[in-house]
Write an enzyme that holds these catalytic residues in place. Structure first.
Site, PDB file in Angstrom:
ATOM      1  N   GLN A 199       0.845  -1.208   0.000  1.00 54.82           N
ATOM      2  CA  GLN A 199       0.000   0.000   0.000  1.00 54.82           C
ATOM      3  C   GLN A 199       0.870   1.244   0.000  1.00 54.82           C
ATOM      4  O   GLN A 199       1.865   1.319   0.728  1.00 54.82           O
ATOM      5  CB  GLN A 199      -0.908  -0.007   1.243  1.00 54.82           C
ATOM      6  CG  GLN A 199      -1.681   1.293   1.468  1.00 54.82           C
ATOM      7  CD  GLN A 199      -0.962   2.275   2.392  1.00 54.82           C
ATOM      8  OE1 GLN A 199      -0.219   1.867   3.278  1.00 54.82           O
ATOM      9  NE2 GLN A 199      -1.172   3.558   2.179  1.00 54.82           N
ATOM     10  N   ARG A 231      -7.028  11.490  16.367  1.00 59.93           N
ATOM     11  CA  ARG A 231      -7.880  10.490  17.013  1.00 59.93           C
ATOM     12  C   ARG A 231      -7.752  10.722  18.508  1.00 59.93           C
ATOM     13  O   ARG A 231      -6.656  10.671  19.060  1.00 59.93           O
ATOM     14  CB  ARG A 231      -7.423   9.092  16.619  1.00 59.93           C
ATOM     15  CG  ARG A 231      -7.718   8.787  15.163  1.00 59.93           C
ATOM     16  CD  ARG A 231      -7.209   7.443  14.736  1.00 59.93           C
ATOM     17  NE  ARG A 231      -5.818   7.478  14.367  1.00 59.93           N
ATOM     18  CZ  ARG A 231      -5.363   7.747  13.125  1.00 59.93           C
ATOM     19  NH1 ARG A 231      -6.210   7.975  12.146  1.00 59.93           N
ATOM     20  NH2 ARG A 231      -4.082   7.767  12.881  1.00 59.93           N
ATOM     21  N   HIS A 272     -11.647   3.517   5.925  1.00 60.07           N
ATOM     22  CA  HIS A 272     -10.446   3.532   6.756  1.00 60.07           C
ATOM     23  C   HIS A 272     -10.754   3.038   8.177  1.00 60.07           C
ATOM     24  O   HIS A 272     -10.109   3.433   9.146  1.00 60.07           O
ATOM     25  CB  HIS A 272      -9.848   4.942   6.800  1.00 60.07           C
ATOM     26  CG  HIS A 272      -8.344   4.971   6.797  1.00 60.07           C
ATOM     27  ND1 HIS A 272      -7.606   5.132   5.654  1.00 60.07           N
ATOM     28  CD2 HIS A 272      -7.435   4.860   7.812  1.00 60.07           C
ATOM     29  CE1 HIS A 272      -6.314   5.121   5.959  1.00 60.07           C
ATOM     30  NE2 HIS A 272      -6.189   4.957   7.261  1.00 60.07           N
TER      31      HIS A 272
HETATM   32  C1  LIG Z   1      -3.603   1.180  13.438  1.00 55.96           C
HETATM   33  C2  LIG Z   1      -4.096   1.316  12.024  1.00 55.96           C
HETATM   34  C3  LIG Z   1      -3.280   1.907  11.089  1.00 55.96           C
HETATM   35  C4  LIG Z   1      -3.707   2.027   9.773  1.00 55.96           C
HETATM   36  N1  LIG Z   1      -2.845   2.539   8.843  1.00 55.96           N
HETATM   37  C5  LIG Z   1      -3.194   2.531   7.537  1.00 55.96           C
HETATM   38  C6  LIG Z   1      -2.242   2.910   6.544  1.00 55.96           C
HETATM   39  O1  LIG Z   1      -1.089   3.225   6.841  1.00 55.96           O
HETATM   40  N2  LIG Z   1      -2.662   2.893   5.246  1.00 55.96           N
HETATM   41  C7  LIG Z   1      -3.936   2.541   4.885  1.00 55.96           C
HETATM   42  O2  LIG Z   1      -4.274   2.533   3.699  1.00 55.96           O
HETATM   43  N3  LIG Z   1      -4.839   2.173   5.817  1.00 55.96           N
HETATM   44  C8  LIG Z   1      -4.496   2.140   7.116  1.00 55.96           C
HETATM   45  N4  LIG Z   1      -5.395   1.731   8.054  1.00 55.96           N
HETATM   46  C9  LIG Z   1      -6.753   1.337   7.658  1.00 55.96           C
HETATM   47  C10 LIG Z   1      -6.829  -0.129   7.321  1.00 55.96           C
HETATM   48  O3  LIG Z   1      -6.108  -0.437   6.141  1.00 55.96           O
HETATM   49  C11 LIG Z   1      -8.275  -0.573   7.069  1.00 55.96           C
HETATM   50  O4  LIG Z   1      -8.847   0.254   6.092  1.00 55.96           O
HETATM   51  C12 LIG Z   1      -9.143  -0.540   8.335  1.00 55.96           C
HETATM   52  O5  LIG Z   1      -8.419  -0.874   9.472  1.00 55.96           O
HETATM   53  C13 LIG Z   1     -10.291  -1.513   8.139  1.00 55.96           C
HETATM   54  O6  LIG Z   1     -11.221  -1.427   9.134  1.00 55.96           O
HETATM   55  P1  LIG Z   1     -11.238  -2.364  10.441  1.00 55.96           P
HETATM   56  O7  LIG Z   1     -10.130  -1.863  11.303  1.00 55.96           O
HETATM   57  O8  LIG Z   1     -12.585  -2.133  11.023  1.00 55.96           O
HETATM   58  O9  LIG Z   1     -11.018  -3.784  10.014  1.00 55.96           O
HETATM   59  C14 LIG Z   1      -5.001   1.591   9.391  1.00 55.96           C
HETATM   60  C15 LIG Z   1      -5.815   0.999  10.351  1.00 55.96           C
HETATM   61  C16 LIG Z   1      -5.374   0.848  11.647  1.00 55.96           C
HETATM   62  C17 LIG Z   1      -6.280   0.173  12.642  1.00 55.96           C
END
Ligand SMILES: Cc1cc2nc3c(=O)[nH]c(=O)nc-3n(C[C@H](O)[C@H](O)[C@H](O)COP(=O)(O)O)c2cc1C
Length: 418
Positions: free
Chosen positions: A159, A198, A310
């Site tokens: 990503q 957040r 996200h």
């Molecule tokens: C701690 C954390 C960091 C994240 N960092 C990124 C990131 O660097 N890039 C990105 O595209 N999504 C990031 N996300 C979003 C995740 O890719 C994803 O879209 C999301 O966690 C999905 O929802 P869920 O947590 O309910 O499963 C992050 C999510 C979390 C929990």
């Protein structure tokens, strides 16, 4: 209902030999008694990791309304089973972008998983490789591209965020490196045009640079297993991008400052077209909620639409991605591979996403709960849970395969109308 067969394999590696049968962990039953669902992992995690670690991985934007909305949206999708259709629990292998995976479930990209559990990135990558499900390394994750590719050679996705300085120098360098390392799919994240805050993260002491306060040090000392992991793996670092900071061995905070200065701003469609041009394999846009955006992306040659809000971490006022999914499937489902995340907590949720037309579902936070509760063993248990729950759920409603979930009877009152 929703009888569509979206598939695209542009630029993809050829479909490989049949997969080894998915092998459940020999201790699955024992593990299942301790952690029968992801909710139990979430409940256990704070007992094993510092408060700031749990808060970082678990928080949403604002008052977590977006997270609760995501969960409620899944809970409101209900099925009416059809009996006499399946005699055995169905297999759940799928083809995504021309490659076979053992299940339509993957690890979503994350920045800073090692804040939650030192070494979490590679623990997730190893488990995904073992189970043969997609693992997406985040550009600001805690492992290098090469480390992830070595540990998860068959399932490695990458990503990237928008890094537009000097005509996208960093962005293009990083995706070239991922391409050279053999990443199967590139996901470009479009839903972080600006950094948002957040509240739980800030309250826990992680609002800005990494400066452990006395309270945070106390939290670490109270969690010896986590501390041991920290000693083994070192401070959370942004492994892939730290080599571009411009000095040898930059500190975590120097890397954070560099990343903040490099990343941000909204991708323009012209920029996406340039990434499309440079990346030779399958490419997905992550963070799409509007069918009009999905259509624009597909018109530019994007192979995958990753429907996501996200996980409720950017702002809490977004529609749940699962509620936007049917309109996106109707718009581009026949031309693109549809991926979905934000709110997945069980194999039943995965089935709900498949029924609404996704080709695969991804999870973020639940993988962090898993390392919080079980350390390095967590991700493999969570993948086992997802696969077993998915197979049981499909069998229960009468679906013969993941794609057959679309033919089941279900209701989705929250479906977004555009
Ligand atoms: C701690 C954390 C960091 C994240 N960092 C990124 C990131 O660097 N890039 C990105 O595209 N999504 C990031 N996300 C979003 C995740 O890719 C994803 O879209 C999301 O966690 C999905 O929802 P869920 O947590 O309910 O499963 C992050 C999510 C979390 C929990």
């Amino acid at each position: 209902m929703h009888a569509m067969t979206p598939k695209t394999t542009s630029g993809a590696a050829a479909a490989g030999a049949p997969l080894d049968a998915y092998a459940q962990h020999p201790d699955y039953k024992k593990r299942h008694m301790r952690f029968p669902t992801s909710a139990f992992l979430r409940r256990a995690a704070p007992k094993h990791i510092p408060f700031f670690s749990f808060e970082y991985g678990d928080t949403g934007a604002g008052a977590d309304v977006g997270i609760r909305d995501n969960w409620a949206a899944f809970d409101n999708i209900k099925f009416v089973p059809k009996y006499g259709l399946v005699a055995t629990i169905p297999p759940v292998e799928v083809e995504l972008f021309g490659r076979r995976y053992s299940a339509p479930i993957g690890v979503a990209p994350m920045g800073g998983p090692s804040i939650v559990w030192p070494g979490a990135d590679l623990a997730m990558a190893r488990a995904a490789q073992q189970a043969r499900v997609p693992y997406t390394l985040g550009m600001v994750g805690g492992a290098t591209i090469e480390e992830a590719a070595r540990v998860a050679p068959d399932v490695f996705w990458f990503q990237a965020y928008r890094c537009a300085q000097n005509d996208h120098e960093l962005g293009f360098k990083v995706i070239k490196r991922a391409q050279d390392a053999g990443a199967h799919v590139l996901a470009l994240t479009v839903d972080v045009p600006f950094r948002t805050t957040r509240s739980r993260e800030s309250y826990a002491g992680l609002g800005g640079e990494f400066k452990p306060t006395p309270r945070m040090i106390g939290e670490m000392l109270a969690r010896p297993r986590w501390l041991l992991g920290l000693l083994r793996n070192g401070y959370p670092r942004f492994a892939t991008i730290r080599s571009y900071v411009g000095k040898p061995n930059p500190s975590t905070n120097e890397t954070i400052r560099f990343a903040r200065q490099q990343m941000g701003g909204a991708f323009t469609w012209d920029e996406i077209a340039r990434y499309r041009d440079k990346w030779k394999g399958p490419m997905a846009l992550k963070g799409i909620l509007h069918p009009g955006d999905a259509e624009k992306a597909v018109a530019l040659g994007v192979d995958g639409i990753w429907v996501s809000n996200h996980g409720g971490r950017q702002i809490e006022a977004l529609a749940p991605s699962i509620d936007c999914l049917p309109a996106i499937v109707a718009a581009v489902g026949k031309k693109a591979t549809i991926l979905l995340d934000s709110g997945i907590r069980s194999g039943q949720d995965v089935m709900r996403a498949l029924a609404l037309g996704a080709d695969a579902a991804f999870a973020g936070k639940s993988f962090l709960w898993s390392v919080g509760a079980m350390g390095d063993d967590g991700p493999s248990h969570l993948i086992d849970l997802y696969i077993e729950e998915l197979r049981a759920s499909l069998g229960q409603v009468g679906a013969k395969s993941p794609a057959d979930a679309r033919n089941m009877e279900f209701s989705h009152p929250g479906a977004w109308q555009f």
